[in-house]
Design an enzyme around this catalytic site. Structure first.
Site: not given
Length: 386
Positions: A301, A349, A361
């Site tokens: 990420c 994240h 993402h």
């Protein structure tokens, strides 16, 4: 008359004479024995909701461990460069120190040949600290200014070299500790992912189908929330434009001019950095999530967000914990394309805002870079790097 003897029932080993009572006793003993030897009851199998929550938790824990790994890896790289630089510096200084030592040796040898000093002088000049010897008045009187400078240079270089050697030793120790953290973080990621895979492998085909349906409903609810945000943002933008137009009309009316030429706001043809970052992220759609990866073939990420903003000319730190401090915090309602969206209380994240409540993402292991609602996970904050 024949004698009649009453027949006697044989006694049991326990002294119980009644057959019915004996049978009941033996049966009770057998049942007690079976109960004692029976295996404990198996634990109830977790529900699908519990399995999904456990798997989601494991994936989040794996992402947290991944960010620890990314941070340790970045530190390891920097520290290794520092150690290499220090070792090169020490080697260079050691060479100069040896050259200075040789020069002092030549002076000592010359003095010995000319009888200007005793053989012991040469030994002292070649010692680690010859300055102590030269401090003696009778010897200092015999030294030329060049020889005195050579002694000073040698002493200075010796001290500097010793200091650099100490710095190199400390950096090596720090590097070793960071490498240990790197190794343990990597093992933790692998352990969490293995646990998640093990849980999923135990599901039947029917359970997997039901789990997929639960996931679909979760995605659907997250998308519904994104659509609601999109409507709110569209309404806010419409109101902003209306107010701008009203302000322009009021300005024109006040000036008495019938022409509105030149009063409008010019639209820049250049693409903003945020839009450039978003365009890069969208171009990576379909590439696999791989923990610790920074591209170009796969990403985690924070690796994706770092690469996206690098394409826009902005350097971001490696981990989510550092990226969250690399810009200005804005509200979700004011999020713009390219902004960073962070998730979970531990900020483990991150994604890139696309607009209309959606983001791009790298989700998790086994998934691919994709577009998804920002409401799929609990939002922590929104940050605008530039």
């Amino acid at each position: 008359m024949a004698s009649h003897r009453k027949l006697r029932t044989p006694s049991s080993p326990m002294g119980i004479r009644t057959p019915a009572l004996a049978t009941a006793a033996l049966t009770s003993v057998a049942l007690l024995s079976q109960s004692a030897n029976a295996a404990p009851a198996a634990e109830p199998r977790p529900s699908l909701d519990e399995v999904q929550k456990k798997v989601d938790d494991l994936y989040q824990q794996a992402e947290t461990a991944t960010e620890k790994y990314n941070g340790a890896k970045e530190k390891t790289t920097k520290q290794r460069k520092r150690v290499d630089t220090l070792l090169d510096d020490v080697a260079e200084r050691t060479q100069k120190l040896n050259e200075a030592r040789e020069e002092l040796g030549e002076f000592a040898s010359a003095q010995y040949r000319t009888g200007a000093s005793t053989p012991g002088t040469a030994t002292m000049l070649l010692a680690d600290d010859p300055q102590d010897y030269f401090d003696q008045t009778q010897l200092m009187d015999r030294l030329t200014s060049r020889q005195k400078q050579a002694v000073d240079d040698y002493t200075t270089q010796q001290a500097a070299t010793t200091k650099k050697r100490q710095e190199a030793a400390e950096s090596l120790e720090t590097l070793t500790k960071t490498q240990s953290t790197l190794k343990s973080s990597k093992a933790e990621v692998q352990r969490k992912l293995a646990e998640a895979r093990e849980l999923l492998s135990q599901l039947t085909a029917e359970e997997k189908a039901r789990l997929a349906e639960i996931e679909r409903k979760k995605q659907e609810e997250a998308r519904r929330k994104a659509e609601e945000l999109a409507r709110q943002q569209a309404a806010a933008e419409e109101e902003r434009q209306r107010q701008e137009q009203q302000a322009q009309q009021d300005s024109t009316s006040t000036s008495g001019s019938g022409s509105t030429a030149g009063t409008g706001t010019s639209t820049s043809t250049s693409t903003s950095k945020g839009e450039k970052a978003l365009a890069f992220a969208e171009a990576q759609t379909g590439k696999p999530y791989v923990w610790g990866a920074t591209g170009p073939d796969s990403y985690d990420c924070s690796g994706l967000t770092q690469a996206a903003w690098k394409a826009a000319g902005v350097t971001l730190p490696r981990t989510t914990w550092d990226q969250v401090n690399a810009g200005t915090t804005v509200s979700v309602a004011n999020a713009q394309p390219g902004d960073l969206i962070f998730f979970y209380d531990d900020i483990s994240h991150v994604g890139i805002y696309k607009g209309d409540g959606m983001m791009v993402h790298a989700p998790k292991p086994g998934a691919y870079v994709r577009e998804e609602s920002i409401y799929y996970m609990p939002i922590h904050s929104v940050v605008r790097p530039a």
